[in-house]
Write a protein that holds these residues in place. Sequence first.
Motif, PDB file in Angstrom:
ATOM      1  N   GLN A  17       6.879   6.327   6.792  1.00 16.51           N
ATOM      2  CA  GLN A  17       5.457   5.987   6.813  1.00 16.51           C
ATOM      3  C   GLN A  17       4.645   6.727   5.765  1.00 16.51           C
ATOM      4  OE1 GLN A  17       4.118   3.462   8.825  1.00 16.51           O
ATOM      5  NE2 GLN A  17       6.344   3.170   8.886  1.00 16.51           N
ATOM      6  N   GLY A  18       5.257   7.661   5.071  1.00 14.67           N
ATOM      7  CA  GLY A  18       4.533   8.385   4.034  1.00 14.67           C
ATOM      8  C   GLY A  18       5.458   9.295   3.257  1.00 14.67           C
ATOM      9  N   ASP A  63       1.304   6.662   0.502  1.00 18.10           N
ATOM     10  CA  ASP A  63       1.425   5.984   1.786  1.00 18.10           C
ATOM     11  C   ASP A  63       2.785   5.303   1.892  1.00 18.10           C
ATOM     12  OD1 ASP A  63       1.319   3.591   0.355  1.00 18.10           O
ATOM     13  OD2 ASP A  63      -0.737   3.110   0.961  1.00 18.10           O
ATOM     14  N   ALA A  64       2.972   4.506   2.937  1.00 20.25           N
ATOM     15  CA  ALA A  64       4.271   3.904   3.218  1.00 20.25           C
ATOM     16  C   ALA A  64       4.784   3.020   2.083  1.00 20.25           C
ATOM     17  CB  ALA A  64       4.201   3.088   4.511  1.00 20.25           C
ATOM     18  N   ARG A  97       5.894  13.819   6.265  1.00 24.18           N
ATOM     19  CA  ARG A  97       6.239  12.962   5.136  1.00 24.18           C
ATOM     20  C   ARG A  97       7.649  13.268   4.654  1.00 24.18           C
ATOM     21  NH1 ARG A  97       1.446  10.791   2.671  1.00 24.18           N
ATOM     22  NH2 ARG A  97      -0.376  11.508   3.828  1.00 24.18           N
TER      23      ARG A  97
END
Length: 336
Positions: free
Chosen positions: A20-21, A47-48, A99
């Motif tokens: 997701q990141g 971001d993703a 992340r």
Amino acid sequence: MLEDHTTAASQAPWPAGYPQGYAVVDVETTGLARDDRIISAAVYRLDARGEVEDHWYTLVNPERDPGPVWIHGLTSEVLEGAPLFKEIAEEFASRLADRVLVAHNAVFDWSMIAREYARAETEAPVRQRLCTIALSKELALPLPNHKLESLAAHFGVVQQRAHHALDDARVLAEAFRPSLRVAAASGVRLPLHECRPLTEWRDGPAAPRIGQQAGHGGGYGGGYGSYRPTSWRPSRKRPACPYPNPGRYEDGKPLKQGMRVAFSGDTSIERDLLEDRAIEAGLHVATSLSRVTSLLVTNDPDSNTSKVVKARQYGTPVVDEAGFGQLLRDVEPADE
């Protein structure tokens, strides 16, 4: 604004299992050894889908000689007023939290970061890393080599200041986004590896302090003065494996106590800790590879290290570190 060379790829459905990141990271250091220190760090948060959210950069006072100034350009005078790592550790951690750490030759950046956090008696909030070298191999990109500048040139990214952490991180972020989109469009499994924070640290003999210039070693891959390596734990003789060798590992089957396991190349988990886990599971950790070796663990099976070459010659099974970590969870007991 990052240039997009993968418009068609970006229209494809996004894989549900992708992270997701991401935190695209670059660190400059006083050298390449275990006792070397970070002198600057940069993070681009994505971001993703690889879009830039923000970026951050800091100098770090390494409390020692800065090493190859002719490469990174950071002198003792520049670094003397910079914050210590422990003073930026919390901010750095906030940029990494939740992340996947992305770097070019990620095992190096992760190792340096993990060691700095171990010195600060805390942990980096990183659980997985992604190496853009490994990703470019997965995508079979037509690169002449695996240098950052070659990856950047492939995607039309212009580098402005090589070996400056902020610009290297920017370049990598710009090259990573189209790589990620190609991977998503092709359904490629991302080469994610586990990152285990280090929890032990013991200082070795004092290194030259900042402002005390050490002798030059003659290249970034060579020596950086007379620094002695520190150790993560006291050296000790490992106990002999009490189980007989049951033979080679077979793909799809579990490991068995007594199997001889050899390691080659860099690992995300400190090698001593990884070997300890293998020994605790009842495996025999071998320092060399022979015809009776059950398994070779390496994150770079295409390298030409002596162990990898012998593994090819002998037909020894090979798994990467992540796969080995999974196998360690369910090791069969030795035959009675």
